[in-house]
Motif scaffolding. Structure first.
Motif, PDB file in Angstrom:
ATOM      1  N   ARG A 160       0.821  -1.209   0.000  1.00 35.38           N
ATOM      2  CA  ARG A 160       0.000   0.000   0.000  1.00 35.38           C
ATOM      3  C   ARG A 160       0.855   1.259   0.000  1.00 35.38           C
ATOM      4  NH1 ARG A 160      -4.586  -2.109   4.321  1.00 35.38           N
ATOM      5  NH2 ARG A 160      -5.993  -3.012   2.750  1.00 35.38           N
ATOM      6  N   ARG A 161       2.017   1.164   0.612  1.00 34.68           N
ATOM      7  CA  ARG A 161       2.920   2.317   0.607  1.00 34.68           C
ATOM      8  C   ARG A 161       3.394   2.632  -0.812  1.00 34.68           C
ATOM      9  NH1 ARG A 161       8.746   2.486   3.826  1.00 34.68           N
ATOM     10  NH2 ARG A 161       9.272   4.671   3.413  1.00 34.68           N
ATOM     11  N   LEU A 162       3.589   1.607  -1.610  1.00 37.10           N
ATOM     12  CA  LEU A 162       4.062   1.797  -2.987  1.00 37.10           C
ATOM     13  C   LEU A 162       2.924   2.023  -3.977  1.00 37.10           C
ATOM     14  CD1 LEU A 162       6.805  -0.995  -3.105  1.00 37.10           C
ATOM     15  CD2 LEU A 162       7.116   1.449  -2.647  1.00 37.10           C
ATOM     16  N   ARG A 163       1.712   1.823  -3.535  1.00 34.47           N
ATOM     17  CA  ARG A 163       0.566   1.983  -4.437  1.00 34.47           C
ATOM     18  C   ARG A 163       0.186   3.465  -4.513  1.00 34.47           C
ATOM     19  NH1 ARG A 163      -5.276  -1.133  -3.774  1.00 34.47           N
ATOM     20  NH2 ARG A 163      -6.002  -0.806  -5.920  1.00 34.47           N
ATOM     21  N   PRO A 164       0.202   4.081  -5.702  1.00 38.42           N
ATOM     22  CA  PRO A 164      -0.061   5.520  -5.811  1.00 38.42           C
ATOM     23  C   PRO A 164      -1.529   5.854  -5.559  1.00 38.42           C
ATOM     24  CG  PRO A 164       0.148   4.545  -7.990  1.00 38.42           C
ATOM     25  CD  PRO A 164       0.481   3.461  -7.014  1.00 38.42           C
ATOM     26  N   THR A 195      -3.197  13.665  -7.028  1.00 40.58           N
ATOM     27  CA  THR A 195      -2.346  12.473  -7.091  1.00 40.58           C
ATOM     28  C   THR A 195      -0.975  12.715  -6.476  1.00 40.58           C
ATOM     29  OG1 THR A 195      -1.669  13.110  -9.324  1.00 40.58           O
ATOM     30  CG2 THR A 195      -3.505  11.564  -9.125  1.00 40.58           C
ATOM     31  N   ARG A 209       2.840  11.469  -2.300  1.00 41.84           N
ATOM     32  CA  ARG A 209       3.885  10.904  -3.149  1.00 41.84           C
ATOM     33  C   ARG A 209       4.833   9.999  -2.380  1.00 41.84           C
ATOM     34  NH1 ARG A 209       6.104  16.351  -5.753  1.00 41.84           N
ATOM     35  NH2 ARG A 209       5.703  16.927  -3.592  1.00 41.84           N
ATOM     36  N   GLY A 229       2.149   6.985  -0.468  1.00 42.78           N
ATOM     37  CA  GLY A 229       1.161   6.279  -1.272  1.00 42.78           C
ATOM     38  C   GLY A 229      -0.175   6.108  -0.575  1.00 42.78           C
ATOM     39  N   GLU A 230      -0.842   5.015  -0.915  1.00 43.05           N
ATOM     40  CA  GLU A 230      -2.170   4.748  -0.359  1.00 43.05           C
ATOM     41  C   GLU A 230      -2.117   4.537   1.147  1.00 43.05           C
ATOM     42  OE1 GLU A 230      -5.617   2.144  -2.230  1.00 43.05           O
ATOM     43  OE2 GLU A 230      -4.276   0.887  -1.014  1.00 43.05           O
ATOM     44  N   GLN A 238     -10.244   5.243  -2.681  1.00 48.04           N
ATOM     45  CA  GLN A 238      -9.399   6.420  -2.434  1.00 48.04           C
ATOM     46  C   GLN A 238     -10.200   7.709  -2.551  1.00 48.04           C
ATOM     47  OE1 GLN A 238      -6.130   6.078  -5.172  1.00 48.04           O
ATOM     48  NE2 GLN A 238      -5.193   4.344  -4.091  1.00 48.04           N
TER      49      GLN A 238
END
Length: 811
Positions: A378-382, A450, A454, A457-458, A391
């Motif tokens: 989830r940390r890497l998911r934008p 978005t 950065r 992430g999510e 979101q």
């Protein structure tokens, strides 16, 4: 070797070892040569009893029905174990297959004759229930498994289990059959006999069965189906003998009932869950097939006192998450959402206080690693609100809780958010809570929503949303910051992201795929709640230190030092302890402690770039140590044989006082541990092929420490701190050892954990080495010894030697 029916067994000290041998109710004592060939011993026993069966169809077993082999014969003789002459594993397999053939032709499988206490001949067969009982009893013996599969037993068993309702297996017969399949699936050759109907039947049993003795093997089978791609590729635990290899080559040729082996793995099982619900039409409203299946499995984490079933159920969830993550499955996001909705984290949190030192503990540690992998994912998911409805909803909720559309922007410029990315939400509103800053240019700059998260992430969005939804003072907090001068305001959004990064660094989230934690981490399983407390602490430190925007990095370091201290002993803390540390500690005390820590540690070590570098080299150091541990196992090592003296452990390989040493070596393919007993240490280490005893790494479910002592120990009643046992299935010990020194203990116990892939290295010895390697690698990279760009010549020429010593060096 003598066998006399009228002799009296002699067991006094110094007498020739005598064993009592029984056969069909008759008993005779026998003096067996410990070095004799086992086949020769069986032949003599057969002649002594005058058996009608040929000796090649017989074998010897002890009272616990453990097969007497060439390697354990000496220990059985020396310990005067009572033995019995019974049908060999091959004969038992033939009888089981014959019974399955007869039963397959009957309309009702349970209508077979009553149990018979004696195994009959191949032609007559045996009752089905006894056949299935023998199947699950002997399936771990290679001779039995090879003969069973070569005779088509697996194929018949699968067809038998495909039947449901009237005419199908039920009760204990079903449980025995499932246990047999569970054991057979350890052999790679058995996978080609599986069918789609069999997978559907297993899933149906997983949902609807209520008997624990049925649910345990069913859950284990589904777990194997989920991870099967790694086993098929050769990375799994199933061992393949030459006989089974030839069996595989012969399959698929000339079979009229040939069926294609179905696709296996998490995606295939996931698809069958969906298809099963569509065909049955029994899906619960609002729940898809996979969610219903996993919801039933998750309920067993709380609704049963059967620890083995709890461990198997959590193991199935862990295996599904791990396979989907490592294989890059398209179903991983859906699986993660299901696990969150059905409350697995809550159930595991409730298990933690009652699961120390039992079979559930390794699965809890494994789940913590899987949850850390979810956090990293989830940390890497934008953040893409235009494409992700969840979101979008979280952004709407944050905006509503803070009433950002009601207050004025206090002079902060900006336009409207593009229509596709948030409707009436504006750039000015997000800047009021500290979102939309460009750190590189150090000015208020914003492109689109978005870019708000950065760095995190999510995961950053979820944590801020949880804070806004659960903190009753969130709106007042926002208004309080807006009432301050611009440079004095705490940027809540950026502070939230910094807290997320602090916690991710503390728990080494980026290394989640490398190893599992060595202790329970209750706070990690409640990451959003933990983030709430840390963010509250961050805002309080900001206010009490009267910080400005340029002080953000300084406050972050202060919070990081307090978090590291508060979570240092997480296993021994409660939420009340943590809240006291973060919400009641005074700023002056925290600041003084941080200054003392900075005096001991170079301030450069706390910088962001260095922290990220430490994470990277830490993962590399762990991999180096893992390979070193496995390398030690490949070279082999000498151990003392150990007697188990703790309660509740069933021993399978008893030590011999005449052969007190045991040598272990890992196979080159890293799947099997070979071992043997020796009287003295040989000058040359025994080769893998020369060691007769084998243990599949896949059968080792746990490594239990401090279980016994060396057989010639001066303190036979005291447990050795270097002793350990390789456990299988709860309380069954495959092998008991006493290490020579602590380093050897760490090498093998951690090496086995690395091979299993369930827990990772746990010993303090390994952790210390990883720490040392990490620090050394970090300092070497920080030094960056490049010679400042000076080229070093390949060849250096020297001048002529001085003609005298009448010279000196100038300063």
């Amino acid at each position: 070797m003598d066998a006399d029916e009228n002799a009296v067994p002699m067991t006094r000290r110094g007498a020739i070892p005598t064993n009592m041998i029984s056969y069909k109710g008759r008993k005779i004592p026998a003096r067996i040569d410990p070095e004799a060939r086992i086949n020769h011993v069986v032949e003599i026993m057969s002649n002594s009893f005058g058996t009608k069966e040929h000796h090649i169809t017989l074998c010897l077993r002890d009272e616990a029905d453990h097969l007497v082999t060439q390697s354990n014969l000496p220990s059985k003789v020396i310990n005067h174990d009572a033995l019995k002459l019974v049908p060999s594993p091959t004969t038992e397999a033939l009888a089981v297959v014959t019974s399955l053939k007869v039963s397959a032709q009957q309309p009702k499988l349970e209508s077979t004759p009553p149990l018979n206490t004696q195994t009959q001949t191949e032609g007559m067969g045996i009752p089905l229930k006894l056949a299935l009982f023998n199947l699950q009893k002997y399936i771990k013996e290679e001779d039995f498994a090879v003969e069973f599969m070569m005779r088509g037993g697996m194929r018949m068993l699968v067809r038998m289990l495909e039947r449901d309702g009237e005419g199908g297996l039920a009760g204990n017969s079903l449980a025995y059959a499932l246990q047999g399949v569970r054991g057979i699936l350890e052999y790679e050759a058995s996978w080609t006999d599986l069918t789609t109907r069999f997978i559907d039947r297993m899933l149906a049993l997983l949902i609807h069965a209520t008997q624990p003795n049925v649910l345990r093997p069913t859950t284990a089978i589904v777990r194997k189906l989920v991870i099967s791609p790694s086993q098929v590729r050769g990375e799994g635990s199933g061992w393949k003998s030459p006989a089974l290899s030839s069996l595989n080559k012969g399959k698929g040729k000339g079979r009229e009932d040939e069926v294609n082996t179905p696709d296996l793995g998490i995606d295939a099982v996931f698809a069958r869950m969906e298809e099963l619900e569509r065909e049955g039409g029994s899906a619960t409203e609002g729940q898809e097939g996979p969610e219903r299946v996993f919801r039933v499995v998750a309920k067993r984490l709380e609704g049963t006192g059967d620890l083995e079933l709890v461990a198997q159920s959590l193991g199935l969830i862990n295996a599904s998450l791990r396979s989907a993550y490592q294989d890059g499955s398209k179903n991983y996001p859906s699986l993660v959402s299901i696990v969150e909705r059905i409350g697995v984290r809550r159930a595991v949190s409730r298990l933690i206080p009652i699961s120390s030192n039992n079979i559930v503990e390794p699965q809890i540690l494994n789940f913590q690693a899987r949850h850390a992998a979810i956090l990293q994912y989830r940390r890497l998911r934008p953040v893409r609100p235009a494409q992700n409805a969840e979101q979008e909803k979280m952004l709407v909720d944050i905006w509503a809780h803070a009433h950002l559309g009601d207050a004025r922007s206090n002079g902060v410029g900006g336009g409207e958010v593009p229509s596709g990315l948030g409707g009436q939400r504006s750039l000015d509103g997000w800047r009021k809570i500290g979102l939309g800053y460009d750190e590189a240019e150090d000015q208020h700059r914003f492109a689109m929503e978005t870019d708000l998260f950065r760095d995190t992430g999510e995961l950053g969005l979820e944590c801020l949303h949880w804070f806004a939804a659960h903190d009753e003072d969130f709106y007042n907090l926002v208004m309080e910051q807006l009432a301050r001068p611009g440079e004095r305001r705490c940027p809540i959004g950026r502070a939230s992201s910094e807290c997320v990064k602090i916690l991710c660094e503390h728990y080494k989230i980026s290394q989640a795929g490398h190893h599992a934690p060595s202790h329970f981490q209750l706070f990690l399983l409640n990451f959003s709640r933990l983030h709430h407390l840390v963010l509250r602490f961050f805002i309080r430190m900001w206010a009490e230190s009267e910080s400005r925007l340029e002080d953000l990095a300084r406050v972050t370091l202060l919070v990081h030092s307090q978090v590291r201290l508060s979570l240092e002993d997480e296993a021994g803390k409660t939420w009340l302890n943590l809240e006291k540390d973060l919400l009641e500690s005074e700023y002056s005390v925290i600041r003084d402690r941080q200054m003392q820590m900075l005096e001991k540690e170079d301030g450069m070590m706390g910088r962001k770039a260095v922290r990220e570098l430490r994470e990277k080299v830490g993962g590399e150091a762990y991999e180096v140590m893992s390979e070193q541990r496995i390398g030690c196992m490949l070279q082999g090592a000498w151990f003392n044989a150990a007697n188990v003296i703790v309660q509740g452990v069933t021993v399978s390989a008893r030590p011999s006082s005449s052969k007190p040493l045991r040598f272990l070596r890992l196979s080159p393919n890293r799947r099997t541990i070979a071992w043997g007993d020796f009287a003295t240490r040989e000058p040359v280490k025994p080769s893998f092929e020369s060691l007769r005893e084998r243990i599949d790494v896949s059968n080792v479910t746990d490594v239990r420490l401090k279980t016994g002592c060396a057989i010639h120990s001066r303190s036979p009643n005291l447990v050795s701190r270097l002793s350990f046992s390789l456990m299988s299935g709860g309380e069954f010990s495959l092998l008991d050892l006493d290490a020579i020194h602590a380093a050897q203990l760490a090498e093998w116990t951690d090496g086995i954990r690395v091979l299993r892939g369930d827990g990772g290295m746990m010993s303090g010895e390994s952790a210390n080495y990883v720490h040392i390697l990490t620090e050394l690698a970090l300092k070497v990279r920080l030094l960056d010894i490049t010679g400042d760009g000076v080229e070093i010549p390949e060849k250096v020429s020297f001048g002529a030697t001085p003609k005298s010593v009448d010279f000196w060096f100038a300063k």
